[in-house]
Design a protein around this motif. Structure first.
Motif, short mmCIF file in Angstrom:
data_model
loop_
_atom_site.label_atom_id
_atom_site.label_comp_id
_atom_site.label_asym_id
_atom_site.label_seq_id
_atom_site.Cartn_x
_atom_site.Cartn_y
_atom_site.Cartn_z
N ASP A 311 0.73 -1.16 -0.08
CA ASP A 311 0.04 -0.26 -0.20
C ASP A 311 0.79 1.27 0.11
OD1 ASP A 311 -2.70 1.78 0.65
OD2 ASP A 311 -1.43 2.20 2.28
N GLY A 312 1.97 1.32 0.71
CA GLY A 312 2.82 2.46 0.93
C GLY A 312 3.42 2.76 -0.58
N ALA A 313 3.87 1.53 -1.34
CA ALA A 313 4.46 1.68 -2.50
C ALA A 313 3.53 2.23 -3.64
CB ALA A 313 4.96 0.15 -3.00
N ASP A 314 2.14 1.75 -3.24
CA ASP A 314 1.38 2.39 -4.23
C ASP A 314 1.17 3.79 -4.09
OD1 ASP A 314 0.55 0.06 -5.26
OD2 ASP A 314 -1.23 -0.33 -4.20
N ARG A 315 1.01 4.29 -2.86
CA ARG A 315 1.03 5.74 -2.59
C ARG A 315 2.30 6.61 -2.91
NH1 ARG A 315 -0.05 4.82 3.18
NH2 ARG A 315 -0.19 6.86 3.65
N ALA A 316 3.44 5.80 -2.78
CA ALA A 316 4.80 6.57 -3.23
C ALA A 316 4.69 6.82 -4.80
CB ALA A 316 5.85 5.76 -2.80
N ARG A 317 4.34 5.67 -5.50
CA ARG A 317 4.07 5.55 -6.84
C ARG A 317 3.39 6.74 -7.56
NH1 ARG A 317 2.74 0.74 -7.28
NH2 ARG A 317 4.76 -0.46 -6.86
N GLU A 318 2.21 6.76 -6.86
CA GLU A 318 1.56 7.87 -7.11
C GLU A 318 1.77 9.36 -7.32
OE1 GLU A 318 -2.35 8.47 -5.19
OE2 GLU A 318 -2.74 6.37 -5.44
N ILE A 319 2.95 9.75 -6.42
CA ILE A 319 3.74 10.75 -6.18
C ILE A 319 4.75 10.66 -7.40
CG2 ILE A 319 5.00 12.47 -5.10
CD1 ILE A 319 3.76 11.17 -2.44
N ALA A 320 5.59 9.56 -7.42
CA ALA A 320 6.73 9.59 -7.92
C ALA A 320 6.35 9.42 -9.67
CB ALA A 320 7.64 8.15 -7.73
N ARG A 321 5.26 8.83 -9.99
CA ARG A 321 5.20 8.71 -11.67
C ARG A 321 4.83 10.23 -12.12
NH1 ARG A 321 6.78 5.09 -14.37
NH2 ARG A 321 6.89 6.89 -16.01
N PRO A 322 4.16 10.91 -11.65
CA PRO A 322 4.11 12.17 -12.58
C PRO A 322 5.31 12.88 -12.50
CG PRO A 322 2.65 12.39 -10.87
CD PRO A 322 3.00 10.85 -10.81
N VAL A 323 6.33 12.80 -11.41
CA VAL A 323 7.44 13.67 -11.33
C VAL A 323 8.55 12.94 -12.47
CG1 VAL A 323 9.56 13.98 -9.89
CG2 VAL A 323 7.26 14.16 -8.92
N SER A 324 8.57 11.69 -12.52
CA SER A 324 9.47 10.92 -13.28
C SER A 324 8.91 11.29 -14.80
CB SER A 324 9.21 9.42 -13.16
OG SER A 324 9.97 8.72 -14.04
N ASP A 325 7.66 11.38 -14.88
CA ASP A 325 7.09 11.65 -16.53
C ASP A 325 7.69 13.04 -16.84
OD1 ASP A 325 5.93 9.28 -16.67
OD2 ASP A 325 4.09 9.94 -16.16
N ARG A 326 7.49 14.03 -15.93
CA ARG A 326 8.07 15.25 -16.12
C ARG A 326 9.42 15.37 -16.47
NH1 ARG A 326 7.43 18.12 -10.74
NH2 ARG A 326 9.92 17.72 -10.53
N ILE A 327 10.30 14.74 -15.71
CA ILE A 327 12.01 14.64 -15.78
C ILE A 327 12.19 14.11 -17.09
CG2 ILE A 327 13.83 14.21 -15.02
CD1 ILE A 327 12.92 14.63 -12.11
N TYR A 328 11.48 13.01 -17.40
CA TYR A 328 11.77 12.21 -18.70
C TYR A 328 11.49 13.10 -19.84
CZ TYR A 328 12.72 7.36 -17.60
OH TYR A 328 13.56 6.16 -17.04
N GLU A 329 10.29 13.71 -19.81
CA GLU A 329 9.76 14.51 -20.94
C GLU A 329 11.11 15.83 -21.23
OE1 GLU A 329 8.05 17.71 -23.04
OE2 GLU A 329 8.12 17.83 -20.93
N ARG A 330 11.38 16.35 -19.90
CA ARG A 330 12.33 17.50 -20.31
C ARG A 330 13.70 16.74 -20.88
NH1 ARG A 330 11.35 22.28 -16.84
NH2 ARG A 330 9.04 22.31 -16.56
N PHE A 331 13.84 15.61 -20.46
CA PHE A 331 15.30 15.33 -21.08
C PHE A 331 15.14 14.71 -22.50
CE2 PHE A 331 18.50 13.79 -17.93
CZ PHE A 331 18.22 14.32 -16.74
N GLY A 332 13.94 14.71 -23.08
CA GLY A 332 13.65 14.37 -24.40
C GLY A 332 13.22 12.79 -24.59
N LEU A 333 12.89 12.34 -23.56
CA LEU A 333 12.59 10.99 -23.65
C LEU A 333 11.02 10.62 -23.82
CD1 LEU A 333 14.99 9.87 -20.52
CD2 LEU A 333 15.35 9.46 -22.85
#
Ligand code: ADP
Ligand code: NA
Length: 333
Positions: A311-333
């Motif tokens: 359950d903790g991992a699910d909640r952590a992922r909910e925060i991590a996913r959009p941050v990771s998407d944002r950084i990937y996008e900025r990198f051109g990935l």
């Protein structure tokens, strides 16, 4: 007001945390739970640098999580999870590794110390990039604050430099630059046999270390054998310079009872150190027994513990996913 986000973690490198980990880290985390939006992580990927046996690593990860819970981390109020359960940690670490200078990473004193001991062939690339993974842990959650001890200060500085570099290279808002959260006068616990050295799992012999999950009788023995000083007046006062042994006992006494150091010192001043040691041993046992009972309750039901962590991992992922998407996008990935 929106609460500031805080991230912290400990490695599952031993079967048990020690009293220094509890007083210097875990009990501080517990105190921060309500004022901050807190994520507390068992950083098992970091533990891979010492190449642990797989079954042992899995067991130690559970035991570490059980100790977080036993120490008072409340999974309703904080996010409690295991690093490897959120794949974005390892993914972001690669992106950050490609933004970190080889020389910059090589200047990390912890790497220099550890690799000097292990030699070039005994040192893994993982040990070298360890601080980059730590930066990923923090940046992945847009954490504003990171509680750190002195030994992690340089690594947090690298994290800050990386965040600023990302914002320069990829645009403002790519990463949040975290600040160190230094709790003033965070109690540092010293080895009972050598009160000038930090209580640590790496202390040779280990006779001056109190492990949270060991038989409390051993803790009693270690406290009664604690090195004090030869002051014939048996002065008991908090004075780390001239009375490091006594000051350390007072720190521990205060932490496990919640009583003020000065008040404890007044109770034992001039009476002989044995009185202080006997009562401290009792107080530590009174702390350890219910702690161990709680930890064992979590450990006796691994399915329930795993459910809490999932359950903790699910909640952590909910925060991590959009941050990771944002950084990937900025990198051109
Ligand atoms: P160790 O020194 O046993 O290797 P770690 O480096 O894994 O412990 O530390 C985990 C956390 O516990 C860190 O936040 C660290 O600052 C804290 N900590 C470790 N030892 C002590 C100590 N003796 N006194 C206070 N805090 C400590
Ligand atoms: Na350390």
């Amino acid at each position: 007001a929106v609460k500031q986000r805080i991230f912290s973690g400990m490695q599952p490198t031993d079967g048990s945390l020690h009293l220094g980990n509890y007083i210097g880290a875990l009990s501080q985390w517990v105190a921060l739970q309500d004022s901050y939006d807190a994520l507390y992580c068992v950083v098992d990927l970091h533990a891979l640098t010492v190449q642990p046996d797989p079954a042992l690593l899995r067991e130690r990860t559970r035991r570490t999580a059980a100790q977080y819970l036993a120490g008072g981390i409340d999974p309703e109020r904080s996010i409690l999870f295991v690093q490897s359960h959120v794949a974005e940690h390892a993914e972001l670490a690669w992106l950050l590794a490609c933004q970190t200078g080889f020389g910059e990473a090589g200047r990390m004193t912890q790497f220099k110390d550890k690799s000097a001991k292990q030699g070039a062939d005994g040192t893994t690339v993982g040990l070298f990039t360890y601080p980059v993974l730590m930066a990923a842990d923090i940046l992945l959650y847009d954490a504003a604050l990171v509680p750190v001890g002195e030994d992690q200060r340089q690594h947090l500085e690298l994290t800050r430099n990386l965040a600023e570099r990302l914002n320069t290279r990829f645009g403002e808002g790519t990463a949040v630059v975290p600040e160190p959260h230094i709790v003033k006068a965070v109690a540092k616990v010293y080895d009972l046999q050598d009160p000038t050295a930090k209580m640590s799992k790496s202390n040779a012999g280990g006779k001056g270390v109190v492990w949270l999950l060991e038989d409390p009788k051993k803790a009693v023995k270690a406290i009664k054998a604690a090195v004090t000083d030869a002051d014939e007046t048996y002065a008991v006062r908090y004075d780390p310079e001239t009375k490091p042994g006594i000051s350390n006992l007072l720190t521990i006494f205060s932490a496990v009872t919640g009583r003020d150091v000065g008040a404890i010192a007044a109770d034992y001043d001039g009476r002989g150190y044995g009185y202080l040691k006997v009562d401290l041993a009792d107080a530590v046992v009174a702390f350890l027994e219910p702690f161990q009972e709680r930890a064992n309750t979590y450990l006796s039901d691994p399915a329930q513990l795993d459910a809490v962590l999932a359950d903790g991992a699910d909640r952590a992922r909910e925060i991590a996913r959009p941050v990771s998407d944002r950084i990937y996008e900025r990198f051109g990935l």
